[in-house]
Design a protein around this motif. Structure first.
Motif, PDB file in Angstrom:
ATOM      1  N   PRO A 230       0.789  -1.235   0.000  1.00  0.00           N
ATOM      2  CA  PRO A 230       0.000   0.000   0.000  1.00  0.00           C
ATOM      3  C   PRO A 230       0.823   1.289   0.000  1.00  0.00           C
ATOM      4  CG  PRO A 230       0.155  -0.837   2.227  1.00  0.00           C
ATOM      5  CD  PRO A 230       0.873  -1.845   1.346  1.00  0.00           C
ATOM      6  N   ASP A 231       2.108   1.211   0.318  1.00  0.00           N
ATOM      7  CA  ASP A 231       2.906   2.433   0.449  1.00  0.00           C
ATOM      8  C   ASP A 231       4.124   2.387  -0.467  1.00  0.00           C
ATOM      9  OD1 ASP A 231       1.357   3.663   2.562  1.00  0.00           O
ATOM     10  OD2 ASP A 231       2.210   2.157   3.904  1.00  0.00           O
ATOM     11  N   PRO A 232       4.442   3.479  -1.134  1.00  0.00           N
ATOM     12  CA  PRO A 232       3.734   4.765  -1.156  1.00  0.00           C
ATOM     13  C   PRO A 232       2.507   4.782  -2.065  1.00  0.00           C
ATOM     14  CG  PRO A 232       5.666   4.898  -2.537  1.00  0.00           C
ATOM     15  CD  PRO A 232       5.714   3.535  -1.888  1.00  0.00           C
ATOM     16  N   GLY A 233       2.275   3.692  -2.798  1.00  0.00           N
ATOM     17  CA  GLY A 233       1.111   3.612  -3.677  1.00  0.00           C
ATOM     18  C   GLY A 233       1.461   3.942  -5.115  1.00  0.00           C
ATOM     19  N   ALA A 234       1.062   3.067  -6.043  1.00  0.00           N
ATOM     20  CA  ALA A 234       1.344   3.281  -7.464  1.00  0.00           C
ATOM     21  C   ALA A 234       0.467   4.406  -8.011  1.00  0.00           C
ATOM     22  CB  ALA A 234       1.099   1.987  -8.247  1.00  0.00           C
ATOM     23  N   TRP A 235       0.986   5.108  -9.015  1.00  0.00           N
ATOM     24  CA  TRP A 235       0.220   6.197  -9.603  1.00  0.00           C
ATOM     25  C   TRP A 235       0.655   6.455 -11.046  1.00  0.00           C
ATOM     26  CZ3 TRP A 235       2.617  10.885 -11.043  1.00  0.00           C
ATOM     27  CH2 TRP A 235       3.942  11.027 -10.626  1.00  0.00           C
ATOM     28  N   ALA A 236      -0.211   7.130 -11.754  1.00  0.00           N
ATOM     29  CA  ALA A 236       0.069   7.605 -13.107  1.00  0.00           C
ATOM     30  C   ALA A 236      -0.705   8.907 -13.281  1.00  0.00           C
ATOM     31  CB  ALA A 236      -0.344   6.573 -14.149  1.00  0.00           C
ATOM     32  N   GLU A 237      -0.597   9.509 -14.445  1.00  0.00           N
ATOM     33  CA  GLU A 237      -1.354  10.721 -14.715  1.00  0.00           C
ATOM     34  C   GLU A 237      -2.406  10.457 -15.793  1.00  0.00           C
ATOM     35  OE1 GLU A 237       1.005  14.108 -15.635  1.00  0.00           O
ATOM     36  OE2 GLU A 237       1.696  14.376 -13.567  1.00  0.00           O
ATOM     37  N   PHE A 238      -3.551  11.100 -15.603  1.00  0.00           N
ATOM     38  CA  PHE A 238      -4.634  11.028 -16.589  1.00  0.00           C
ATOM     39  C   PHE A 238      -5.239  12.419 -16.707  1.00  0.00           C
ATOM     40  CE2 PHE A 238      -9.140  10.297 -17.724  1.00  0.00           C
ATOM     41  CZ  PHE A 238      -8.953   9.650 -18.939  1.00  0.00           C
ATOM     42  N   ARG A 239      -5.259  12.916 -17.902  1.00  0.00           N
ATOM     43  CA  ARG A 239      -5.748  14.275 -18.162  1.00  0.00           C
ATOM     44  C   ARG A 239      -5.040  15.307 -17.285  1.00  0.00           C
ATOM     45  NH1 ARG A 239     -12.291  12.937 -18.493  1.00  0.00           N
ATOM     46  NH2 ARG A 239     -12.184  11.647 -20.392  1.00  0.00           N
ATOM     47  N   GLY A 240      -3.745  15.078 -17.074  1.00  0.00           N
ATOM     48  CA  GLY A 240      -2.931  16.031 -16.343  1.00  0.00           C
ATOM     49  C   GLY A 240      -3.027  15.942 -14.842  1.00  0.00           C
ATOM     50  N   GLU A 241      -3.814  15.013 -14.319  1.00  0.00           N
ATOM     51  CA  GLU A 241      -3.947  14.857 -12.872  1.00  0.00           C
ATOM     52  C   GLU A 241      -3.509  13.460 -12.443  1.00  0.00           C
ATOM     53  OE1 GLU A 241      -7.888  15.785 -11.609  1.00  0.00           O
ATOM     54  OE2 GLU A 241      -7.592  17.946 -11.815  1.00  0.00           O
ATOM     55  N   ARG A 242      -3.011  13.369 -11.224  1.00  0.00           N
ATOM     56  CA  ARG A 242      -2.517  12.102 -10.711  1.00  0.00           C
ATOM     57  C   ARG A 242      -3.672  11.189 -10.311  1.00  0.00           C
ATOM     58  NH1 ARG A 242       2.195  12.087  -6.235  1.00  0.00           N
ATOM     59  NH2 ARG A 242       3.101  13.321  -7.958  1.00  0.00           N
ATOM     60  N   VAL A 243      -3.568   9.922 -10.685  1.00  0.00           N
ATOM     61  CA  VAL A 243      -4.524   8.913 -10.239  1.00  0.00           C
ATOM     62  C   VAL A 243      -3.739   7.776  -9.597  1.00  0.00           C
ATOM     63  CG1 VAL A 243      -6.340   9.417 -11.895  1.00  0.00           C
ATOM     64  CG2 VAL A 243      -4.548   7.819 -12.520  1.00  0.00           C
ATOM     65  N   LYS A 244      -4.242   7.277  -8.475  1.00  0.00           N
ATOM     66  CA  LYS A 244      -3.608   6.156  -7.797  1.00  0.00           C
ATOM     67  C   LYS A 244      -4.160   4.848  -8.363  1.00  0.00           C
ATOM     68  CE  LYS A 244      -2.771   8.594  -3.441  1.00  0.00           C
ATOM     69  NZ  LYS A 244      -3.014   8.585  -1.959  1.00  0.00           N
ATOM     70  N   LEU A 245      -3.283   3.864  -8.449  1.00  0.00           N
ATOM     71  CA  LEU A 245      -3.652   2.590  -9.057  1.00  0.00           C
ATOM     72  C   LEU A 245      -3.446   1.450  -8.069  1.00  0.00           C
ATOM     73  CD1 LEU A 245      -1.878   3.064 -12.502  1.00  0.00           C
ATOM     74  CD2 LEU A 245      -4.286   3.503 -11.969  1.00  0.00           C
ATOM     75  N   GLY A 246      -4.475   0.607  -7.947  1.00  0.00           N
ATOM     76  CA  GLY A 246      -4.338  -0.609  -7.170  1.00  0.00           C
ATOM     77  C   GLY A 246      -3.736  -1.704  -8.027  1.00  0.00           C
ATOM     78  N   THR A 301     -15.772   8.854 -15.584  1.00  0.00           N
ATOM     79  CA  THR A 301     -14.828   9.744 -16.258  1.00  0.00           C
ATOM     80  C   THR A 301     -15.156   9.926 -17.734  1.00  0.00           C
ATOM     81  OG1 THR A 301     -13.127   8.950 -14.727  1.00  0.00           O
ATOM     82  CG2 THR A 301     -12.360  10.136 -16.659  1.00  0.00           C
ATOM     83  N   ARG A 302     -15.889   8.954 -18.289  1.00  0.00           N
ATOM     84  CA  ARG A 302     -16.246   8.986 -19.717  1.00  0.00           C
ATOM     85  C   ARG A 302     -14.982   9.063 -20.581  1.00  0.00           C
ATOM     86  NH1 ARG A 302     -21.661  12.894 -19.871  1.00  0.00           N
ATOM     87  NH2 ARG A 302     -22.891  11.636 -18.396  1.00  0.00           N
ATOM     88  N   ILE A 303     -14.201   8.027 -20.490  1.00  0.00           N
ATOM     89  CA  ILE A 303     -12.942   7.953 -21.230  1.00  0.00           C
ATOM     90  C   ILE A 303     -13.214   7.896 -22.732  1.00  0.00           C
ATOM     91  CG2 ILE A 303     -10.908   6.492 -21.648  1.00  0.00           C
ATOM     92  CD1 ILE A 303     -11.161   5.617 -18.692  1.00  0.00           C
ATOM     93  N   GLU A 304     -12.480   8.710 -23.465  1.00  0.00           N
ATOM     94  CA  GLU A 304     -12.626   8.758 -24.910  1.00  0.00           C
ATOM     95  C   GLU A 304     -11.570   7.856 -25.569  1.00  0.00           C
ATOM     96  OE1 GLU A 304     -12.429  12.781 -26.174  1.00  0.00           O
ATOM     97  OE2 GLU A 304     -14.107  13.429 -24.922  1.00  0.00           O
ATOM     98  N   GLN A 305     -11.882   7.393 -26.760  1.00  0.00           N
ATOM     99  CA  GLN A 305     -10.987   6.514 -27.488  1.00  0.00           C
ATOM    100  C   GLN A 305      -9.614   7.172 -27.681  1.00  0.00           C
ATOM    101  OE1 GLN A 305     -12.550   5.081 -31.183  1.00  0.00           O
ATOM    102  NE2 GLN A 305     -10.744   3.864 -31.680  1.00  0.00           N
ATOM    103  N   GLY A 306      -8.568   6.420 -27.384  1.00  0.00           N
ATOM    104  CA  GLY A 306      -7.211   6.928 -27.567  1.00  0.00           C
ATOM    105  C   GLY A 306      -6.614   7.614 -26.346  1.00  0.00           C
ATOM    106  N   GLU A 307      -7.422   7.868 -25.296  1.00  0.00           N
ATOM    107  CA  GLU A 307      -6.864   8.502 -24.096  1.00  0.00           C
ATOM    108  C   GLU A 307      -5.938   7.527 -23.371  1.00  0.00           C
ATOM    109  OE1 GLU A 307      -9.187  11.981 -22.171  1.00  0.00           O
ATOM    110  OE2 GLU A 307     -10.564  10.252 -22.232  1.00  0.00           O
ATOM    111  N   ARG A 308      -4.965   8.103 -22.671  1.00  0.00           N
ATOM    112  CA  ARG A 308      -3.928   7.273 -22.058  1.00  0.00           C
ATOM    113  C   ARG A 308      -3.635   7.656 -20.619  1.00  0.00           C
ATOM    114  NH1 ARG A 308       0.918   6.468 -26.525  1.00  0.00           N
ATOM    115  NH2 ARG A 308      -0.411   6.167 -28.381  1.00  0.00           N
ATOM    116  N   LEU A 309      -3.136   6.656 -19.891  1.00  0.00           N
ATOM    117  CA  LEU A 309      -2.448   6.887 -18.616  1.00  0.00           C
ATOM    118  C   LEU A 309      -0.985   7.115 -18.930  1.00  0.00           C
ATOM    119  CD1 LEU A 309      -3.979   4.032 -16.428  1.00  0.00           C
ATOM    120  CD2 LEU A 309      -4.375   6.492 -16.110  1.00  0.00           C
ATOM    121  N   THR A 310      -0.398   8.108 -18.312  1.00  0.00           N
ATOM    122  CA  THR A 310       1.025   8.403 -18.578  1.00  0.00           C
ATOM    123  C   THR A 310       1.809   8.464 -17.272  1.00  0.00           C
ATOM    124  OG1 THR A 310       0.612  10.792 -18.499  1.00  0.00           O
ATOM    125  CG2 THR A 310       0.483   9.714 -20.649  1.00  0.00           C
TER     126      THR A 310
END
Length: 310
Positions: A230-246, A301-310
Motif C-alpha cells: 500500500p505504500d507509497p502507492g502506485a500512480w500515473a497521470e490522466f488528463r494532467g492529474e494524478r490517479v492512484k492505481l491498485g 470519467t467517460r474515457i474517450e478513445q485513444g486517451e492514455r495513462l502516462t
C-alpha cells in the motif's frame, strides 16, 4: 534476559508482543521514534510499538537521535542483556551498540545478504523473487552487514502485494526473533558471518519511484504496482492529474494491441496498454475521490478513445 526493544511501525508489533508473551524474557523498556502528526487532523500520535508498550505499562524512550547523551545514560542504567530491533527507523551509533551485553539484534525482512536496506520486501516483489524471508543478525556499523543468527523463508505468491507479504513476514519473523533471544540466552546460538555472494540493496522507495511507466512490459508493471502497495502507492497521470492505481493483472486474451498507457473500456474491465500485453486495471483513485473499481471510474470519467495513462 533483560531486553530493551526498539521498533516503530505496525510490522514491529508482532515481535514485541511475542517477547512480552514469552514468559521468559523481561522487556524493561521500548525505544521508538518520537510521536508524530498523522491523519487528516494532524493529531500527534504514538507509534504502534509505543502504544503497545503503553498498554503494558512499559517505559517508552523516544530520543530524537539514538546518540543523545540522556538516552545513552538511561540505556546504560537499564542494563539490557540484549536489544532486539524491528524497523526502528534511525541509525544506531557505536556508543549505543556497545551497551547491551549481547548487542542489538535486528529482525530484517529478507534473506541476507539479499536486499539490505530500507525496503527489502518491496524490492523482492518488484524483482519477481519466488522466495524471500526474514533474518536475525547482530547490528554492526555497516548497513545490515552483521553476522546472522537465523532465518525463516516465505514463498511469494504471484498476486502478493508488499503489504500482504510483509504482514506474513512480521508474524513468522516475530517467532524467529523470539527463538533467537532464547538461543542467545541458552548460549547455544552462534552468529554466522554473511557471505558476499548474493549481496543486493533495497533503498527506500520514493513517491516518484512508484510512478508507473506503461512503456515497460506488462509483467514489470504488475510487479511495480504490487511492490508499492500500500505504500507509497502506485500512480500515473490522466488528463494532467494524478490517479492512484491498485494492483493490476496481465490480460491473457487481449482482442487487439494497445499503445503503452492507452485505455480501452469494456463491459467488465478496463485495459491499459504496456510494451507487451495490456494489463487489467484493478482499483483507481482520482484526486479528491474515493478508491473505486476501474470500471466505475471509467464510467464516471467517460474515457474517450485513444486517451492514455502516462
Amino acid at each position: 534476559m533483560r531486553l530493551v526493544f526498539a521498533g516503530t511501525p505496525e510490522p514491529a508489533v508482532p515481535a514485541l508482543r511475542a517477547l512480552l508473551d514469552s514468559g521468559r524474557h523481561e522487556v524493561v523498556a521500548v525505544v521508538t521514534r518520537p510521536d508524530a502528526q498523522a491523519g487528516r487532523g494532524r493529531k500527534v500520535l504514538r507509534s504502534p510499538v509505543g502504544a503497545l508498550a503503553d498498554e503494558h505499562g512499559i517505559e517508552v524512550l523516544t530520543p530524537a537521535r539514538a546518540g543523545d547523551p540522556d538516552f545513552l545514560a538511561r540505556l546504560t542504567e537499564l542494563a539490557p542483556d540484549a536489544c532486539p530491533v524491528v524497523a526502528y527507523g534511525a541509525l544506531l551509533p557505536q556508543a549505543a551498540l556497545d551497551i547491551p551485553v549481547h548487542g542489538w539484534v535486528n529482525l530484517h525482512f529478507s534473506l541476507l545478504p539479499a536486499w539490505r536496506g530500507a525496503a527489502p520486501v518491496q524490492a523482492a516483489v518488484r524483482a519477481g523473487d519466488e522466495i524471500t524471508g526474514a533474518s536475525t543478525f547482530r547490528i554492526v556499523k555497516e548497513l545490515d552487514a552483521g553476522p546472522v543468527f537465523g532465518v525463516v523463508t516465505e514463498k511469494i505468491a504471484a498476486t502478493d502485494t508488499a503489504g500482504e507479504l510483509l504482514g506474513r513476514l512480521a508474524e513468522s519473523g516475530a517467532r524467529l526473533l523470539l527463538s533467537t533471544m532464547d538461543g542467545i540466552e541458552d548460549g547455544k546460538l552462534t552468529a554466522v558471518p554473511q557471505t558476499p555472494e548474493g549481496l543486493s540493496y533495497a533503498p527506500k522507495i520514493s513517491v516518484e519511484d512508484a510512478r508507473v511507466s506503461f512503456e515497460d512490459p506488462a509483467i514489470a508493471v504488475d510487479r511495480l504496482v504490487r511492490a508499492v502497495t500500500p505504500d507509497p502507492g502506485a500512480w500515473a497521470e490522466f488528463r494532467g492529474e494524478r490517479v492512484k492505481l491498485g494492483p493490476v493483472s496481465v490480460a491473457e486474451d487481449p482482442d487487439e494491441p494497445l499503445a503503452p498507457g492507452e485505455l480501452r473500456v469494456e463491459k467488465k474491465r478496463v485495459l491499459a496498454g504496456t510494451a507487451t500485453r495490456p494489463v487489467v486495471l484493478g482499483q483507481v483513485q482520482a484526486q479528491g475521490k474515493k478508491r473505486m473499481a476501474a470500471t466505475d471510474w471509467a464510467r464516471g470519467t467517460r474515457i474517450e478513445q485513444g486517451e492514455r495513462l502516462t
